[in-house]
Design a protein around this motif. Structure first.
Motif, PDB file in Angstrom:
ATOM      1  N   GLY A  55     -53.905  10.782  19.136  1.00 52.82           N
ATOM      2  CA  GLY A  55     -54.782   9.886  19.540  1.00 52.82           C
ATOM      3  C   GLY A  55     -55.173   8.838  18.927  1.00 52.82           C
ATOM      4  O   GLY A  55     -54.693   8.932  17.651  1.00 52.82           O
ATOM      5  N   PHE A  56     -55.437   7.857  19.363  1.00 57.75           N
ATOM      6  CA  PHE A  56     -55.883   6.572  18.745  1.00 57.75           C
ATOM      7  C   PHE A  56     -56.643   6.884  17.325  1.00 57.75           C
ATOM      8  O   PHE A  56     -57.758   7.512  17.338  1.00 57.75           O
ATOM      9  CB  PHE A  56     -56.648   5.705  19.415  1.00 57.75           C
ATOM     10  CG  PHE A  56     -56.970   4.119  18.972  1.00 57.75           C
ATOM     11  CD1 PHE A  56     -55.838   3.348  18.752  1.00 57.75           C
ATOM     12  CD2 PHE A  56     -57.960   3.764  18.471  1.00 57.75           C
ATOM     13  CE1 PHE A  56     -55.890   2.289  18.073  1.00 57.75           C
ATOM     14  CE2 PHE A  56     -58.209   2.679  17.877  1.00 57.75           C
ATOM     15  CZ  PHE A  56     -57.176   1.937  17.873  1.00 57.75           C
ATOM     16  N   ASP A  57     -56.110   6.462  16.093  1.00 59.96           N
ATOM     17  CA  ASP A  57     -56.923   6.821  14.879  1.00 59.96           C
ATOM     18  C   ASP A  57     -57.152   8.213  14.565  1.00 59.96           C
ATOM     19  O   ASP A  57     -57.792   8.200  13.505  1.00 59.96           O
ATOM     20  CB  ASP A  57     -58.060   5.848  14.844  1.00 59.96           C
ATOM     21  CG  ASP A  57     -57.910   4.488  14.575  1.00 59.96           C
ATOM     22  OD1 ASP A  57     -56.936   4.002  14.135  1.00 59.96           O
ATOM     23  OD2 ASP A  57     -58.889   3.688  15.028  1.00 59.96           O
ATOM     24  N   ASP A  61     -59.012   9.004  11.226  1.00 58.56           N
ATOM     25  CA  ASP A  61     -60.125   9.796  11.200  1.00 58.56           C
ATOM     26  C   ASP A  61     -60.171  11.002  10.330  1.00 58.56           C
ATOM     27  O   ASP A  61     -61.119  11.368   9.553  1.00 58.56           O
ATOM     28  CB  ASP A  61     -60.500  10.180  12.637  1.00 58.56           C
ATOM     29  CG  ASP A  61     -60.997   9.100  13.511  1.00 58.56           C
ATOM     30  OD1 ASP A  61     -61.262   7.956  12.986  1.00 58.56           O
ATOM     31  OD2 ASP A  61     -61.009   9.381  14.747  1.00 58.56           O
ATOM     32  N   TRP A  62     -58.866  11.733  10.150  1.00 59.56           N
ATOM     33  CA  TRP A  62     -59.056  12.578   9.290  1.00 59.56           C
ATOM     34  C   TRP A  62     -59.113  12.592   8.019  1.00 59.56           C
ATOM     35  O   TRP A  62     -59.677  13.102   7.107  1.00 59.56           O
ATOM     36  CB  TRP A  62     -57.488  13.428   9.567  1.00 59.56           C
ATOM     37  CG  TRP A  62     -57.577  14.932   8.878  1.00 59.56           C
ATOM     38  CD1 TRP A  62     -57.717  16.142   9.663  1.00 59.56           C
ATOM     39  CD2 TRP A  62     -57.152  15.144   7.494  1.00 59.56           C
ATOM     40  NE1 TRP A  62     -57.560  17.210   8.616  1.00 59.56           N
ATOM     41  CE2 TRP A  62     -57.320  16.621   7.559  1.00 59.56           C
ATOM     42  CE3 TRP A  62     -56.838  14.424   6.625  1.00 59.56           C
ATOM     43  CZ2 TRP A  62     -56.947  17.193   6.316  1.00 59.56           C
ATOM     44  CZ3 TRP A  62     -56.498  14.961   5.426  1.00 59.56           C
ATOM     45  CH2 TRP A  62     -56.582  16.311   5.071  1.00 59.56           C
ATOM     46  N   ILE A  63     -58.190  11.422   7.565  1.00 62.14           N
ATOM     47  CA  ILE A  63     -58.239  10.805   6.106  1.00 62.14           C
ATOM     48  C   ILE A  63     -59.714  10.562   5.844  1.00 62.14           C
ATOM     49  O   ILE A  63     -60.467  10.974   4.722  1.00 62.14           O
ATOM     50  CB  ILE A  63     -57.552   9.629   5.884  1.00 62.14           C
ATOM     51  CG1 ILE A  63     -55.971  10.298   6.058  1.00 62.14           C
ATOM     52  CG2 ILE A  63     -57.633   8.938   4.721  1.00 62.14           C
ATOM     53  CD1 ILE A  63     -54.790   9.202   6.124  1.00 62.14           C
ATOM     54  N   ALA A  64     -60.384   9.966   6.704  1.00 61.49           N
ATOM     55  CA  ALA A  64     -61.879   9.310   6.425  1.00 61.49           C
ATOM     56  C   ALA A  64     -62.782  10.648   6.226  1.00 61.49           C
ATOM     57  O   ALA A  64     -63.623  10.482   5.615  1.00 61.49           O
ATOM     58  CB  ALA A  64     -62.255   8.417   7.452  1.00 61.49           C
ATOM     59  N   GLU A  65     -62.695  11.422   7.113  1.00 57.49           N
ATOM     60  CA  GLU A  65     -63.388  12.700   7.196  1.00 57.49           C
ATOM     61  C   GLU A  65     -63.262  13.411   5.911  1.00 57.49           C
ATOM     62  O   GLU A  65     -63.882  14.319   5.293  1.00 57.49           O
ATOM     63  CB  GLU A  65     -63.301  13.528   8.309  1.00 57.49           C
ATOM     64  CG  GLU A  65     -63.769  12.730   9.582  1.00 57.49           C
ATOM     65  CD  GLU A  65     -63.506  13.403  10.758  1.00 57.49           C
ATOM     66  OE1 GLU A  65     -62.738  14.461  10.761  1.00 57.49           O
ATOM     67  OE2 GLU A  65     -63.649  12.804  12.207  1.00 57.49           O
ATOM     68  N   ASN A  66     -62.214  13.406   5.290  1.00 59.45           N
ATOM     69  CA  ASN A  66     -61.585  14.278   4.050  1.00 59.45           C
ATOM     70  C   ASN A  66     -61.863  13.767   2.859  1.00 59.45           C
ATOM     71  O   ASN A  66     -61.534  14.097   1.577  1.00 59.45           O
ATOM     72  CB  ASN A  66     -60.455  15.078   4.244  1.00 59.45           C
ATOM     73  CG  ASN A  66     -60.386  16.006   5.293  1.00 59.45           C
ATOM     74  OD1 ASN A  66     -60.909  17.066   4.966  1.00 59.45           O
ATOM     75  ND2 ASN A  66     -60.273  15.612   6.568  1.00 59.45           N
ATOM     76  N   GLU A  82     -61.739   0.793   3.986  1.00 60.21           N
ATOM     77  CA  GLU A  82     -63.455   0.641   4.087  1.00 60.21           C
ATOM     78  C   GLU A  82     -64.020   1.811   4.076  1.00 60.21           C
ATOM     79  O   GLU A  82     -65.120   1.946   3.361  1.00 60.21           O
ATOM     80  CB  GLU A  82     -63.870  -0.354   4.937  1.00 60.21           C
ATOM     81  CG  GLU A  82     -65.039  -0.872   5.151  1.00 60.21           C
ATOM     82  CD  GLU A  82     -65.743  -1.616   6.101  1.00 60.21           C
ATOM     83  OE1 GLU A  82     -66.359  -2.792   5.828  1.00 60.21           O
ATOM     84  OE2 GLU A  82     -65.164  -1.857   7.405  1.00 60.21           O
ATOM     85  N   ARG A  83     -63.544   2.661   5.212  1.00 58.45           N
ATOM     86  CA  ARG A  83     -64.276   3.979   5.509  1.00 58.45           C
ATOM     87  C   ARG A  83     -64.156   4.832   4.403  1.00 58.45           C
ATOM     88  O   ARG A  83     -65.069   5.452   3.860  1.00 58.45           O
ATOM     89  CB  ARG A  83     -63.641   4.751   6.636  1.00 58.45           C
ATOM     90  CG  ARG A  83     -63.962   4.014   7.981  1.00 58.45           C
ATOM     91  CD  ARG A  83     -63.213   4.436   9.176  1.00 58.45           C
ATOM     92  NE  ARG A  83     -63.425   5.749   9.623  1.00 58.45           N
ATOM     93  CZ  ARG A  83     -62.901   6.523  10.175  1.00 58.45           C
ATOM     94  NH1 ARG A  83     -61.789   5.924  10.892  1.00 58.45           N
ATOM     95  NH2 ARG A  83     -63.343   7.428  10.680  1.00 58.45           N
ATOM     96  N   CYS A  84     -62.881   4.841   3.736  1.00 60.00           N
ATOM     97  CA  CYS A  84     -63.021   5.656   2.475  1.00 60.00           C
ATOM     98  C   CYS A  84     -63.681   5.346   1.335  1.00 60.00           C
ATOM     99  O   CYS A  84     -63.909   6.198   0.428  1.00 60.00           O
ATOM    100  CB  CYS A  84     -61.069   5.793   2.231  1.00 60.00           C
ATOM    101  SG  CYS A  84     -60.272   6.644   3.603  1.00 60.00           S
ATOM    102  N   LEU A  85     -63.618   3.795   1.092  1.00 59.71           N
ATOM    103  CA  LEU A  85     -64.340   3.560  -0.110  1.00 59.71           C
ATOM    104  C   LEU A  85     -65.879   3.978   0.051  1.00 59.71           C
ATOM    105  O   LEU A  85     -66.535   4.255  -1.009  1.00 59.71           O
ATOM    106  CB  LEU A  85     -64.279   1.923  -0.113  1.00 59.71           C
ATOM    107  CG  LEU A  85     -63.014   1.468  -0.752  1.00 59.71           C
ATOM    108  CD1 LEU A  85     -62.708  -0.021  -0.535  1.00 59.71           C
ATOM    109  CD2 LEU A  85     -62.799   1.873  -2.182  1.00 59.71           C
TER     110      LEU A  85
END
Length: 151
Positions: A55-57, A61-66, A82-85
């Motif tokens: 799926g798109f991104d 999404d998994w990386i940002a959520e973890n 940006e999301r991870c920061l």
């Protein structure tokens, strides 16, 4: 004792996976290699492959959520950085440059401008310069520096 550092790798286009494994082993860091397809990873208790849907991104999404303050994220994706920061993670590009609170705003703005230019003008192309030995060396130094700082 604090939890071990985890390196989250946006793996689909990552040219420094082998370097990440070596440095992580030296520091006892965990590694999560996140992608839409299976990659070979070293046999190690600390290195795990995470295959997400196509799926798109989905990988982003998994990386940002973890991602959290005990993580180093390796990605060239500015919006993922940006999301991870925002989640408190440290973020490195494959060439060793680190995204941080002061650099991410201009990186996002430049990305948006370039996307607008590409959308409006046929024939604009290019992309980043070829990945070279100097980039690999800068990445190794940056990952080492970040991991030492997180100890």
């Amino acid at each position: 004792m604090s939890a071990p550092v985890t390196i989250l790798v946006d793996a689909d286009a990552c040219p420094v996976k082998e370097e990440i494994y070596r440095v992580a082993d030296r520091y006892g860091a965990h590694v999560r290699v996140v992608s839409n397809s299976a990659f070979r990873v070293p046999v190690s208790e600390r290195v795990k492959r995470v295959v997400v849907s196509d799926g798109f991104d989905a990988a982003d999404d998994w990386i940002a959520e973890n991602a959290d303050e005990r993580c180093v994220v390796v990605t060239a994706d500015i919006l993922l950085a940006e999301r991870c920061l925002k989640a408190g993670a440290r973020v490195l590009k494959h060439d060793g440059r680190e995204f941080d609170a002061t650099s991410i705003g201009s990186a996002v703005a430049t990305r948006a401008i370039m996307a607008d230019l590409r959308a409006g003008i046929d024939g604009i192309g290019g992309g980043p310069p070829p990945f070279g030995k100097a980039d690999r060396s800068r990445f190794l130094q940056a990952l080492d520096r970040v991991l030492v700082g997180m100890r």
